[in-house]
Write a protein that holds these residues in place. Structure first.
Motif, PDB file in Angstrom:
ATOM      1  N   ILE A  23       0.838  -1.036  -0.017  1.00 15.36           N
ATOM      2  CA  ILE A  23      -0.080  -0.089   0.221  1.00 15.36           C
ATOM      3  C   ILE A  23       0.849   1.040  -0.048  1.00 15.36           C
ATOM      4  O   ILE A  23       1.984   1.340   0.826  1.00 15.36           O
ATOM      5  CB  ILE A  23      -1.069   0.206   1.167  1.00 15.36           C
ATOM      6  N   LEU A  24       0.560   2.143  -0.907  1.00 22.69           N
ATOM      7  CA  LEU A  24       1.345   3.353  -1.264  1.00 22.69           C
ATOM      8  C   LEU A  24       0.648   4.684  -0.349  1.00 22.69           C
ATOM      9  O   LEU A  24       1.227   5.376   0.401  1.00 22.69           O
ATOM     10  CB  LEU A  24       1.566   3.764  -2.445  1.00 22.69           C
ATOM     11  N   PHE A  25      -0.761   4.799  -0.775  1.00 21.95           N
ATOM     12  CA  PHE A  25      -1.365   6.016  -0.270  1.00 21.95           C
ATOM     13  C   PHE A  25      -3.104   5.622  -0.002  1.00 21.95           C
ATOM     14  O   PHE A  25      -3.436   4.664  -0.526  1.00 21.95           O
ATOM     15  CB  PHE A  25      -1.714   7.054  -1.398  1.00 21.95           C
ATOM     16  N   LYS A  26      -3.531   6.542   1.105  1.00 24.02           N
ATOM     17  CA  LYS A  26      -4.945   6.239   0.907  1.00 24.02           C
ATOM     18  C   LYS A  26      -5.231   7.871   0.275  1.00 24.02           C
ATOM     19  O   LYS A  26      -4.824   8.800   0.722  1.00 24.02           O
ATOM     20  CB  LYS A  26      -5.671   6.276   2.393  1.00 24.02           C
ATOM     21  N   TYR A  27      -6.116   7.849  -0.662  1.00 30.67           N
ATOM     22  CA  TYR A  27      -6.265   9.183  -1.581  1.00 30.67           C
ATOM     23  C   TYR A  27      -7.902   9.314  -1.752  1.00 30.67           C
ATOM     24  O   TYR A  27      -8.682   8.461  -1.842  1.00 30.67           O
ATOM     25  CB  TYR A  27      -5.739   8.804  -2.758  1.00 30.67           C
ATOM     26  N   ARG A  28      -8.258  10.677  -1.584  1.00 28.34           N
ATOM     27  CA  ARG A  28      -9.495  11.112  -1.910  1.00 28.34           C
ATOM     28  C   ARG A  28      -9.807  11.400  -3.422  1.00 28.34           C
ATOM     29  O   ARG A  28      -9.379  12.041  -4.136  1.00 28.34           O
ATOM     30  CB  ARG A  28      -9.925  12.252  -1.247  1.00 28.34           C
ATOM     31  N   LYS A  29     -10.297  10.439  -4.139  1.00 23.43           N
ATOM     32  CA  LYS A  29     -10.419  10.331  -5.504  1.00 23.43           C
ATOM     33  C   LYS A  29     -11.859  10.883  -6.019  1.00 23.43           C
ATOM     34  O   LYS A  29     -12.805  10.470  -5.587  1.00 23.43           O
ATOM     35  CB  LYS A  29     -10.069   8.921  -6.081  1.00 23.43           C
ATOM     36  N   GLY A  30     -11.738  11.635  -6.794  1.00 22.76           N
ATOM     37  CA  GLY A  30     -12.908  12.286  -7.552  1.00 22.76           C
ATOM     38  C   GLY A  30     -13.188  11.501  -8.862  1.00 22.76           C
ATOM     39  O   GLY A  30     -12.437  11.147  -9.792  1.00 22.76           O
ATOM     40  N   GLY A  31     -14.427  11.169  -9.349  1.00 23.52           N
ATOM     41  CA  GLY A  31     -14.538  10.551 -10.538  1.00 23.52           C
ATOM     42  C   GLY A  31     -14.667   9.000 -10.746  1.00 23.52           C
ATOM     43  O   GLY A  31     -14.053   8.575  -9.767  1.00 23.52           O
ATOM     44  N   LYS A  32     -14.810   8.378 -11.853  1.00 21.57           N
ATOM     45  CA  LYS A  32     -14.686   7.039 -11.753  1.00 21.57           C
ATOM     46  C   LYS A  32     -13.762   6.421 -12.893  1.00 21.57           C
ATOM     47  O   LYS A  32     -13.588   5.114 -13.138  1.00 21.57           O
ATOM     48  CB  LYS A  32     -16.178   6.234 -12.224  1.00 21.57           C
ATOM     49  N   GLY A  33     -13.141   7.273 -13.458  1.00 20.46           N
ATOM     50  CA  GLY A  33     -12.057   7.059 -14.361  1.00 20.46           C
ATOM     51  C   GLY A  33     -10.537   6.619 -13.720  1.00 20.46           C
ATOM     52  O   GLY A  33     -10.471   6.352 -12.498  1.00 20.46           O
ATOM     53  N   ALA A  34      -9.834   6.487 -14.537  1.00 19.28           N
ATOM     54  CA  ALA A  34      -8.390   5.753 -14.228  1.00 19.28           C
ATOM     55  C   ALA A  34      -7.698   6.757 -13.226  1.00 19.28           C
ATOM     56  O   ALA A  34      -7.997   8.062 -13.330  1.00 19.28           O
ATOM     57  CB  ALA A  34      -7.644   5.351 -15.548  1.00 19.28           C
ATOM     58  N   LEU A  35      -6.681   6.150 -12.627  1.00 21.37           N
ATOM     59  CA  LEU A  35      -6.126   7.053 -11.662  1.00 21.37           C
ATOM     60  C   LEU A  35      -4.630   7.633 -12.620  1.00 21.37           C
ATOM     61  O   LEU A  35      -3.950   6.843 -12.864  1.00 21.37           O
ATOM     62  CB  LEU A  35      -5.346   6.474 -10.418  1.00 21.37           C
ATOM     63  N   ILE A  36      -4.834   8.855 -12.982  1.00 22.04           N
ATOM     64  CA  ILE A  36      -3.694   9.495 -13.546  1.00 22.04           C
ATOM     65  C   ILE A  36      -2.755  10.421 -13.115  1.00 22.04           C
ATOM     66  O   ILE A  36      -1.306  10.324 -13.073  1.00 22.04           O
ATOM     67  CB  ILE A  36      -4.318  10.157 -14.959  1.00 22.04           C
ATOM     68  N   LYS A  37      -3.376  10.956 -12.002  1.00 26.78           N
ATOM     69  CA  LYS A  37      -2.812  11.990 -11.189  1.00 26.78           C
ATOM     70  C   LYS A  37      -3.084  11.957  -9.951  1.00 26.78           C
ATOM     71  O   LYS A  37      -4.457  11.668  -9.492  1.00 26.78           O
ATOM     72  CB  LYS A  37      -2.794  13.651 -11.826  1.00 26.78           C
ATOM     73  N   CYS A  38      -2.234  12.162  -8.685  1.00 28.31           N
ATOM     74  CA  CYS A  38      -2.701  12.485  -7.397  1.00 28.31           C
ATOM     75  C   CYS A  38      -2.325  13.774  -7.032  1.00 28.31           C
ATOM     76  O   CYS A  38      -1.107  14.041  -6.853  1.00 28.31           O
ATOM     77  CB  CYS A  38      -2.046  11.376  -6.427  1.00 28.31           C
ATOM     78  N   PHE A  39      -3.341  14.750  -6.664  1.00 29.12           N
ATOM     79  CA  PHE A  39      -2.955  16.119  -5.933  1.00 29.12           C
ATOM     80  C   PHE A  39      -2.558  15.706  -4.540  1.00 29.12           C
ATOM     81  O   PHE A  39      -3.280  15.023  -3.512  1.00 29.12           O
ATOM     82  CB  PHE A  39      -4.222  16.834  -6.039  1.00 29.12           C
ATOM     83  N   ILE A  40      -1.539  16.144  -4.168  1.00 30.23           N
ATOM     84  CA  ILE A  40      -0.662  15.914  -2.789  1.00 30.23           C
ATOM     85  C   ILE A  40      -1.804  16.318  -1.616  1.00 30.23           C
ATOM     86  O   ILE A  40      -1.611  15.828  -0.672  1.00 30.23           O
ATOM     87  CB  ILE A  40       0.581  16.671  -2.745  1.00 30.23           C
ATOM     88  N   GLU A  41      -2.481  17.315  -1.609  1.00 31.33           N
ATOM     89  CA  GLU A  41      -3.274  17.939  -0.945  1.00 31.33           C
ATOM     90  C   GLU A  41      -4.581  16.899  -0.508  1.00 31.33           C
ATOM     91  O   GLU A  41      -5.063  17.118   0.259  1.00 31.33           O
ATOM     92  CB  GLU A  41      -3.884  19.216  -1.117  1.00 31.33           C
TER      93      GLU A  41
END
Length: 83
Positions: A23-41
């Motif tokens: 495991i690398l991160f727990k991330y608040r993701k928006g939308g249902k598409g692929a993960l392309i970028k992770c905003f650090i905030e």
């Protein structure tokens, strides 16, 4: 340019290294598409010791960049898995 939403989405996903399943991160993701970028905030919990390097297999899974003037990690295709 427009900045990403400060409040951010409420859906939390876990991001894993695709090679060793660490495991690398727990991330608040928006939308249902692929993960392309992770905003650090939007990163809730960071399990990495070094920036963009897997703590187990030492593989590089992303690059640091600025997207819309906000610091982010740009994911390298096929290096991460989202659950």
């Amino acid at each position: 340019m427009a900045k990403p939403n400060k409040k951010g989405p409420t859906k939390t996903v876990q991001i894993y290294c695709d090679k060793c399943r660490t495991i690398l991160f727990k991330y608040r993701k928006g939308g249902k598409g692929a993960l392309i970028k992770c905003f650090i905030e939007r990163i809730v919990e960071n399990y990495t010791n070094e920036t963009c390097i897997c703590p187990n297999c030492k593989g590089v899974f992303a690059r640091e960049t600025l997207i819309k003037g906000t610091p982010a990690y740009k994911m390298i295709g096929g290096k991460v898995m989202v659950k």
